[in-house]
Design an enzyme around this catalytic site. Structure first.
Site, short mmCIF file in Angstrom:
data_model
loop_
_atom_site.label_atom_id
_atom_site.label_comp_id
_atom_site.label_asym_id
_atom_site.label_seq_id
_atom_site.Cartn_x
_atom_site.Cartn_y
_atom_site.Cartn_z
N ALA A 14 34.63 5.67 -15.16
CA ALA A 14 35.67 4.74 -14.74
C ALA A 14 36.69 4.56 -15.87
CB ALA A 14 35.05 3.39 -14.39
N ILE A 16 37.63 2.02 -17.38
CA ILE A 16 37.16 1.12 -18.44
C ILE A 16 36.20 1.83 -19.41
CG2 ILE A 16 35.24 0.12 -17.12
CD1 ILE A 16 36.24 -2.60 -18.57
N ARG A 18 36.84 4.43 -20.93
CA ARG A 18 37.66 4.88 -22.06
C ARG A 18 37.70 3.81 -23.14
NH1 ARG A 18 43.27 5.64 -20.06
NH2 ARG A 18 43.55 6.26 -22.23
N TYR A 62 23.99 11.11 -13.09
CA TYR A 62 23.65 9.86 -13.79
C TYR A 62 22.20 9.91 -14.29
CZ TYR A 62 27.77 8.00 -11.25
OH TYR A 62 29.02 7.78 -10.73
N LEU A 78 29.95 1.29 -13.34
CA LEU A 78 29.96 1.78 -11.95
C LEU A 78 30.48 0.72 -11.00
CD1 LEU A 78 26.37 3.34 -12.00
CD2 LEU A 78 28.55 4.59 -12.05
N LYS A 101 30.98 -6.20 -15.52
CA LYS A 101 31.04 -7.33 -14.60
C LYS A 101 31.92 -6.96 -13.41
CE LYS A 101 34.77 -8.58 -14.81
NZ LYS A 101 36.12 -7.94 -14.67
N ARG A 173 37.98 -1.51 -6.57
CA ARG A 173 37.89 -2.97 -6.52
C ARG A 173 38.44 -3.58 -5.24
NH1 ARG A 173 39.95 -4.13 -12.58
NH2 ARG A 173 40.95 -2.13 -12.24
#
Ligand SMILES: *[C@@H]1O[C@H](CO)[C@@H](O)[C@H](O)[C@H]1NC(C)=O
Ligand SMILES: *[C@@H]1O[C@H](CO)[C@@H](O)[C@H](O)[C@H]1NC(C)=O
Length: 360
Positions: A14, A16, A18, A62, A78, A101, A173
């Site tokens: 994802a 995030i 990075r 995974y 994830l 979160k 999201r």
């Protein structure tokens, strides 16, 4: 290598991830050991795009990350609907779990994760970064100062940003099968977490959503508001608004009987090297009510490492304590996540039932 740095495996590529790769590189005592994606091509292109060292093991599943005996801990960025499956699998393989979160779709799923972590004796922490900024510790000193701040009376928070058009079409999201909690999970998590933080992690007695809920065509919440009450007579109240539909704002106001604290950038500080808040102790209106007797005091808190690297450092040092010195996992991180999730569930229940008051 038993006393070396904590070796992280990242599961999922994802956006995030990075930020967390960089945080792991910045944090002392942490190193990125492995990265797993659903395909080896995705893992390779993420590694190339982010300049990861050739020493990082790349996996096309995974599960391979969990099977690598050198991985001490996993970071799971994830979609929320996959958290329970992969966090439980990681814990069962003895991996410490740093979970993005919102921690889970609901408290029942989070409990499965926490039980698996406890059964395996591994550390759990969710990815709420602002808790690790030194500004948060400084604010704690102030809100717990009974003289200057007084009793907690009211808390308000907004958490919003306006993503680009593609977000509403493609982003996980806003998809009911991936992140069914929408803005409530992504942004409301921060508001609820901040309220619990300010209230010393005392659960509210009741919550109610407000009737301004906006959903997308699939029913995912894009914006909503709620109020939380503490005490039998609802003596302390907190209200929040979270939204994917307005300009970036992350305000928090914590008001006591004798002081108030304000900041504008709770979850992601405006600047990386320092963050500020304003504290106003004991102000009154001056004669004729043409001003205040006390000006807000700006408190600037520098930080050597960004908050996400401090989070990795804290998590890694707990893992080192468990791995090297036989310490037990630090339970406070489980309890903080669980309380945030319980309140989030109650707000969701209120939204779904037409903004009824839900008792906790
Ligand atoms: C309120 O705060 C002011 C300024 O810090 C202080 O002088 C005063 O004593 C406080 N009042 C109470 C009731 O503690
Ligand atoms: C890093 O690990 C070493 C050895 O386990 C420990 O002595 C040191 O305090 C750790 N440093 C940080 C910043 O956690």
């Amino acid at each position: 290598m038993a006393d070396g740095p904590v070796r992280f495996g990242i599961i999922g590529c994802a956006t995030i991830a990075r930020k967390l790769c960089r945080a792991i590189a910045l944090a002392p005592n942490a190193t990125l050991h492995a990265l797993g994606s659903r395909s080896i091509e995705k893992a390779r292109s993420f590694a190339a795009a982010n300049g990861l060292s050739g020493a990082v093991k790349l996996y096309g599943s995974y599960g391979d990350v969990l099977d690598d005996p050198l991985v001490d801990a996993v970071y799971l960025p994830l979609p929320t609907s996959l958290h329970a499956t992969w966090a439980v699998a990681a814990a069962r393989k003895g991996k410490h779990v740093l979970l993005e979160k919102p921690a889970a779709v609901d408290a029942a799923e989070l409990d499965r994760i926490l039980e698996a972590c406890e059964a395996s004796g591994v550390q759990f922490m969710d990815g709420t970064m602002w808790l690790h900024h030194p500004r948060t510790a400084k604010m704690r000193e102030i809100v717990s100062d009974r003289g200057r701040f007084g009793e907690l009376k009211s808390i308000n928070s907004i958490s919003m940003f306006a993503p680009n058009r593609e977000f509403f079409e493609d982003n996980i999201r806003v998809k009911p099968d991936l992140d069914s909690l929408g803005a409530l999970g992504d942004l409301g998590w921060y508001c609820i977490g901040a309220f619990l933080w300010a209230a010393g992690y005392r659960l509210p007695s009741a919550v109610s959503a407000l009737p301004d809920v906006t959903r997308n065509s699939a029913g995912v919440v894009l914006s909503c508001s709620a109020v939380l009450y503490w005490g039998l007579a609802h003596e302390t109240a907190a209200t929040f608004h979270c939204s994917f539909l307005a300009h970036v704002s992350m305000d928090l106001a914590v008001v006591g009987s004798n002081g108030s604290l304000h900041l504008k950038d709770l979850a992601i500080p405006i600047e990386e090297g320092s963050a500020s808040f304003e504290f106003t102790p004991g102000a009154k209106f001056v004669d004729l009510h043409i001003g205040w007797s006390v000006k807000p005091e700006k408190v600037l808190v520098p930080t050597e490492l960004p908050q996400e690297a401090l989070m990795i450092q804290e998590f890694a040092s707990l893992v080192q304590g468990i791995r090297n010195s036989g310490c037990s996992p630090e339970r406070k991180w489980l309890e903080m996540s669980r309380k945030t999730q319980l309140v989030l569930d109650a707000v969701k229940k209120s939204i779904d039932a037409g903004c009824i008051l839900v008792h906790l």
